[in-house]
Enzyme design. Sequence first.
Site, short mmCIF file in Angstrom:
data_model
loop_
_atom_site.label_atom_id
_atom_site.label_comp_id
_atom_site.label_asym_id
_atom_site.label_seq_id
_atom_site.Cartn_x
_atom_site.Cartn_y
_atom_site.Cartn_z
N ASP A 1 0.86 -1.17 0.00
CA ASP A 1 0.00 0.00 0.00
C ASP A 1 0.90 1.23 0.00
OD1 ASP A 1 -2.44 1.53 0.47
OD2 ASP A 1 -3.21 -0.28 1.43
N GLU B 1 -6.67 3.89 -5.58
CA GLU B 1 -7.92 4.09 -4.86
C GLU B 1 -8.38 5.51 -5.13
OE1 GLU B 1 -9.75 4.10 -0.36
OE2 GLU B 1 -8.00 5.28 -0.86
N HIS C 1 -11.32 -3.22 3.51
CA HIS C 1 -11.19 -2.99 4.94
C HIS C 1 -11.90 -1.71 5.42
CE1 HIS C 1 -8.17 -0.59 2.98
NE2 HIS C 1 -8.14 0.17 4.06
N ASP C 2 -12.49 -0.95 4.50
CA ASP C 2 -13.16 0.30 4.87
C ASP C 2 -14.68 0.21 4.83
OD1 ASP C 2 -10.74 1.71 5.10
OD2 ASP C 2 -10.75 2.25 2.97
C1 GLC Z 1 -7.89 4.92 2.30
C2 GLC Z 1 -7.76 3.70 3.16
C3 GLC Z 1 -8.33 4.00 4.51
C4 GLC Z 1 -7.57 5.16 5.11
C5 GLC Z 1 -7.52 6.36 4.18
C6 GLC Z 1 -6.50 7.37 4.62
O1 GLC Z 1 -9.20 5.26 2.04
O2 GLC Z 1 -8.37 2.61 2.53
O3 GLC Z 1 -8.33 2.88 5.36
O4 GLC Z 1 -8.17 5.55 6.31
O5 GLC Z 1 -7.21 6.00 2.87
O6 GLC Z 1 -5.20 6.93 4.38
#
Ligand code: GLC
Length: 578
Positions: free
Chosen positions: A102, A260, A333-334
Amino acid sequence: MKTIMKPEFWKESVVYEIYPRSFKDSNNDGIGDIPGIRSKLDYLQQLGVDILWLTPVYVSPNVDYGYDIKEHRDIQPEYGTMDDWKELLDDVHRRGMKLIMDLVVNHTSDQHEWFQQAISSPDNPYRDYYIWQAPKEDGSAPNNWISYLGDSMWKLDEASNEYYLHSYSEKQPDLNWENPKVRHDMKEMMRFWLDLGIDGYRIDAVNMISKDTSFPDAPPSDKLQANAEGFYKNGPRIHEYLHELYTDVFSHYKMFTAGEAASVSIDDVKKYTNPDREEMSMVLMIEASKVCDADNDMWQSKDWSLHDLKEIIAKWEEDIYGQGWMGIYLSNHDHPRLVSYLGHEGEYRTDSAKMLAMFLLTLRGTPYIYQGDEIGMTNAEHMKTIEDVKEQQAQGYYKQMVEEKGEDPEVIMERIRAKARDNARTPMQWDDSEHAGFSTATPWIPAHSNKAEINVAQQLEDKDSVFHFYRKMIGIRKESSALIYGKYACELSDDPYIFAYTREWNDEHWLIILNFSKSSTDLQLPEQLVERIQQSELMIGTHGEHSEGVVQALKSGQQTTLHPYESLAFRGLSILDQ
Ligand code: GLC
Ligand code: CA
């Protein structure tokens, strides 16, 4: 068009997301870790996934469980050592699998050395690594931008009387990508892990890194992030930055990038992923997980209709065809658990989990499976009060709604129970022992009591389990160019219960029929689909012998009845007349 259709390993793979904290605890301190992941590689290989994505395992104070990075080039001691990580990478590669990390580049932790320097004085050379603005004349924040946690994006540093910007928590200050030194250091960090041998990156919050540096007020909106477009989402220099990363870093390695990017238009996706533009390999489709959000408010739920879901899928599957690539991300995971929001948690849990497996693995785009979905894990049950909630976004919402606005705590908790990220973060259920085989110690977040019915050990034994259905579906997908590259077309588009679509590639064609409903549903195919399935074979169905009866009826053009969530995938090889 040619380059877009080019075969690539990352188009033909199935990705499995590991949330290390909740996957497997090897030393029984209640926290999942890297040796724990290593001990489960046989399992992952048996499932058949080829790429593992690890959410952040870098040194972090855990305000956002790893998404607040303190040190970019080292492993969080709770998760193991750098050597453990290297052994994991070697093991993964030895099995012919791949590993992606990540990449969190929009912000760091406030404990990061750069921010510590930056906040120490306005003259510090690192000051400009972050985004600082003077207050308005009345001392208030520079503008009205709202963070993901629901508060102002600006935090006052009293010592210097300047505000810094944070898209997430105030403990996650945003980096200033306008500063070439930031871009330089970020590229060095990316090369560090790529040189160690990783196969790519999932890029966190990638469409947030460029901001409108005149920092104008966004149009007022009470909806979280609804007013972000062009101001701090998909901002003015975003494509320039990504092209620079591609040219200077990504293009020098055999790797891929998955961005993302919440709230992107399809035109943005084409720009981000058209190979001729040299930016990213794919954008992750997150929109399906928003189908049950009422009124664009992620905390409020509505009864979603299949029509809404069909529209989302059509947008990504049809409109991007030939112009870009995406990752299909029905859960992560969100978000709440896949079965809990798109399927059925009760009587039809197993059936709906299998239907969702068929859905995910027959769509166009690289499929992402989130840990535990392959055994049909459900939303958490332990969040009685806000003290039980670990994740900061739900905590921020509670604070704002209950403590500041005086809303009824129970109403707000009900929303949090349905939507909080913690739903997806309960320990992976390996067996039915006290802590689900995750650990012998009390886990950092409680295991679900349904570990007795939903666990890996039991599903490995049961040939009809959700696990084995996923395994078969993954195998089927990997064998089929049409499922990977083929054109998507929705069929029976007005049907409120049945989601049906075709996938076509050269002389291979598929018809997928999903009963997206907890009721039995009548189905009679129109003539052209009857002809099509007469030339096809049922490759897999969710309901064994019953599905075979359904096939007979459908092939002879008769009406038949699908069981709740019953789903069928047909494959044919003839050349169809168009
Ligand atoms: C992304 C991640 C999330 C995190 C956010 C800030 O959306 O998936 O878990 O809180 O970024 O880094
Ligand atoms: Ca541990």
